[in-house]
Design an enzyme around this catalytic site. Sequence first.
Site, PDB file in Angstrom:
ATOM      1  N   SER A  65      98.941 -43.203 -58.192  1.00 57.58           N
ATOM      2  CA  SER A  65      98.363 -44.468 -58.669  1.00 57.58           C
ATOM      3  C   SER A  65      98.494 -45.536 -57.596  1.00 57.58           C
ATOM      4  CB  SER A  65      99.112 -44.907 -59.933  1.00 57.58           C
ATOM      5  OG  SER A  65      98.611 -46.152 -60.387  1.00 57.58           O
ATOM      6  N   GLY A  66      97.493 -46.425 -57.505  1.00 58.75           N
ATOM      7  CA  GLY A  66      97.510 -47.455 -56.470  1.00 58.75           C
ATOM      8  C   GLY A  66      98.479 -48.597 -56.739  1.00 58.75           C
ATOM      9  N   HIS A  67      98.533 -49.041 -57.996  1.00 56.69           N
ATOM     10  CA  HIS A  67      99.263 -50.295 -58.235  1.00 56.69           C
ATOM     11  C   HIS A  67     100.780 -50.160 -58.193  1.00 56.69           C
ATOM     12  CE1 HIS A  67     100.337 -50.092 -62.680  1.00 56.69           C
ATOM     13  NE2 HIS A  67      99.478 -49.107 -62.606  1.00 56.69           N
ATOM     14  N   GLN A  73     105.619 -42.035 -59.484  1.00 56.29           N
ATOM     15  CA  GLN A  73     106.814 -42.793 -59.095  1.00 56.29           C
ATOM     16  C   GLN A  73     107.482 -42.237 -57.832  1.00 56.29           C
ATOM     17  OE1 GLN A  73     107.525 -45.663 -60.356  1.00 56.29           O
ATOM     18  NE2 GLN A  73     106.531 -45.668 -62.353  1.00 56.29           N
ATOM     19  N   THR A  80      79.824 -45.532 -60.090  1.00 54.40           N
ATOM     20  CA  THR A  80      79.863 -46.153 -58.766  1.00 54.40           C
ATOM     21  C   THR A  80      81.313 -46.371 -58.341  1.00 54.40           C
ATOM     22  OG1 THR A  80      77.761 -47.213 -59.208  1.00 54.40           O
ATOM     23  CG2 THR A  80      79.080 -48.154 -57.421  1.00 54.40           C
ATOM     24  N   THR A  88      96.467 -42.716 -65.288  1.00 55.32           N
ATOM     25  CA  THR A  88      96.185 -42.285 -66.661  1.00 55.32           C
ATOM     26  C   THR A  88      94.917 -41.441 -66.687  1.00 55.32           C
ATOM     27  OG1 THR A  88      97.322 -44.198 -67.572  1.00 55.32           O
ATOM     28  CG2 THR A  88      95.697 -43.125 -69.003  1.00 55.32           C
ATOM     29  N   CYS A 130     108.245 -47.527 -73.319  1.00 53.86           N
ATOM     30  CA  CYS A 130     107.141 -47.074 -72.473  1.00 53.86           C
ATOM     31  C   CYS A 130     105.999 -48.066 -72.544  1.00 53.86           C
ATOM     32  CB  CYS A 130     106.680 -45.695 -72.875  1.00 53.86           C
ATOM     33  SG  CYS A 130     106.146 -45.576 -74.564  1.00 53.86           S
TER      34      CYS A 130
HETATM   35  N1  PMP Z   1     102.592 -41.722 -64.740  1.00 52.62           N
HETATM   36  C1  PMP Z   1     103.747 -42.367 -64.484  1.00 52.62           C
HETATM   37  C2  PMP Z   1     104.980 -41.596 -64.180  1.00 52.62           C
HETATM   38  C3  PMP Z   1     103.766 -43.769 -64.533  1.00 52.62           C
HETATM   39  O1  PMP Z   1     104.920 -44.414 -64.291  1.00 52.62           O
HETATM   40  C4  PMP Z   1     102.567 -44.474 -64.825  1.00 52.62           C
HETATM   41  C5  PMP Z   1     102.553 -45.995 -64.887  1.00 52.62           C
HETATM   42  N2  PMP Z   1     103.495 -46.541 -65.773  1.00 52.62           N
HETATM   43  C6  PMP Z   1     101.398 -43.742 -65.078  1.00 52.62           C
HETATM   44  C7  PMP Z   1     101.448 -42.373 -65.024  1.00 52.62           C
HETATM   45  C8  PMP Z   1     100.091 -44.430 -65.421  1.00 52.62           C
HETATM   46  O2  PMP Z   1      99.569 -45.041 -64.288  1.00 52.62           O
HETATM   47  P1  PMP Z   1      98.308 -46.040 -64.348  1.00 52.62           P
HETATM   48  O3  PMP Z   1      98.843 -47.368 -64.741  1.00 52.62           O
HETATM   49  O4  PMP Z   1      97.751 -46.022 -62.945  1.00 52.62           O
HETATM   50  O5  PMP Z   1      97.346 -45.480 -65.337  1.00 52.62           O
END
Ligand code: PMP
Length: 379
Positions: A200-202, A180, A238, A71, A325
Amino acid sequence: MPAYLDNAATTKPCEEAVKACLAAMTENYGNPSSLHKMGINAEIAVTEARKAIAAALVCQPECITFTSGATEANNTLILGAAENYGRRKKKAVISAVEHPSVEETAKLLEKNGFTVVRIAPMKNGEIDADEFAAAVDNDTFLVSCMMVNNETGAVMPIKRIFNTVKKLYPDCITHCDAVQGFMKLPIKAADLSADLITVSGHKVHAPKGVGAMYIKKGIRIAPRMIGGGQEKALRSGTEAVPLISAFGAAVRTQLPTIPTAYSNAEELNGRLRKKLAALDYITINSNADNQCPYILNFSVSGIRSEIMLHFLESKGIYVSSGSACSKGAHSGVLKAMGIPDKTADSAIRVSFSRMSSCGEIEALVTAVQEGYLSLAKSK
Ligand code: PMP
């Protein structure tokens, strides 16, 4: 054992990520900006993680900047590009099915006097590369298109779109939200003709709260976060050393086995597709071709998404509502594909990871059948 089939929402951190995170909190807890040994060791950890992300995107480590997630990366890249490249050129072209972190940023651009053109997907969920490129003109400073749609798994023709745009308008900035697709599809930043990429990491077995942006050499992005000048002044604050180390460890561990993991996901997807297709009350919303196998979206006739989601949850199976979403809010991706409201309202999104198993698919299919029988009867 729960069946966790909501990996497009988030994944379980892998062992290597947990270990790296713990080590950065218990042993290597210095501040990377400190001049002493503890600081230098923390800086080395961040450098190693940067190298891992760069290897996964096949780029120089200097092109990678860590953020708090995708994000922040999407916000920074789009607004930061607008600040530097949107003085005279006042138009952006994006897909109509972007994640809210891109879509809401685009709305902010509109508020600030920009024109945003949104390209709707075709019936199969994909964006038509020619239609997208044709919307770009001399006044366009930015194009942004996601790599894989987070609701349907549709793979977008990024390379074709960006190549065409760059040929006709070399100064137009190209941005791809690759969240994705990262660590699932092979990605080479240069091959994509992308100036900017978000990951994104998670979503790739690292913890929540860390992401990265690829910024091609020579592209100037105005920072959103200013202060101590960390991350080459692109993202002050940091560094989140534990999260960044974990992200690096997760990516380093998985990188050699992307093709094997992809084949496994294909097998799981194929198996689930086949079983669901045999049930006459199921509509599969994800297209069969040009599809990332990690996501499958389907609708159960007459049963609203949330009702089925909670029934499945009662059986220990975790999925997402296929058209939401964020909690309950409809994103309109399925509707943009021309899927009728009733079908979209009963959509379920199943998403795999490299930790998913056949047993989870079997449990899901059994539970969907039970759910349909009991919920359709009680209506
Ligand atoms: N872009 C896409 C295509 C996503 O699927 C997501 C997570 N749902 C995000 C951005 C946002 O990622 P984050 O949770 O790391 O902010």
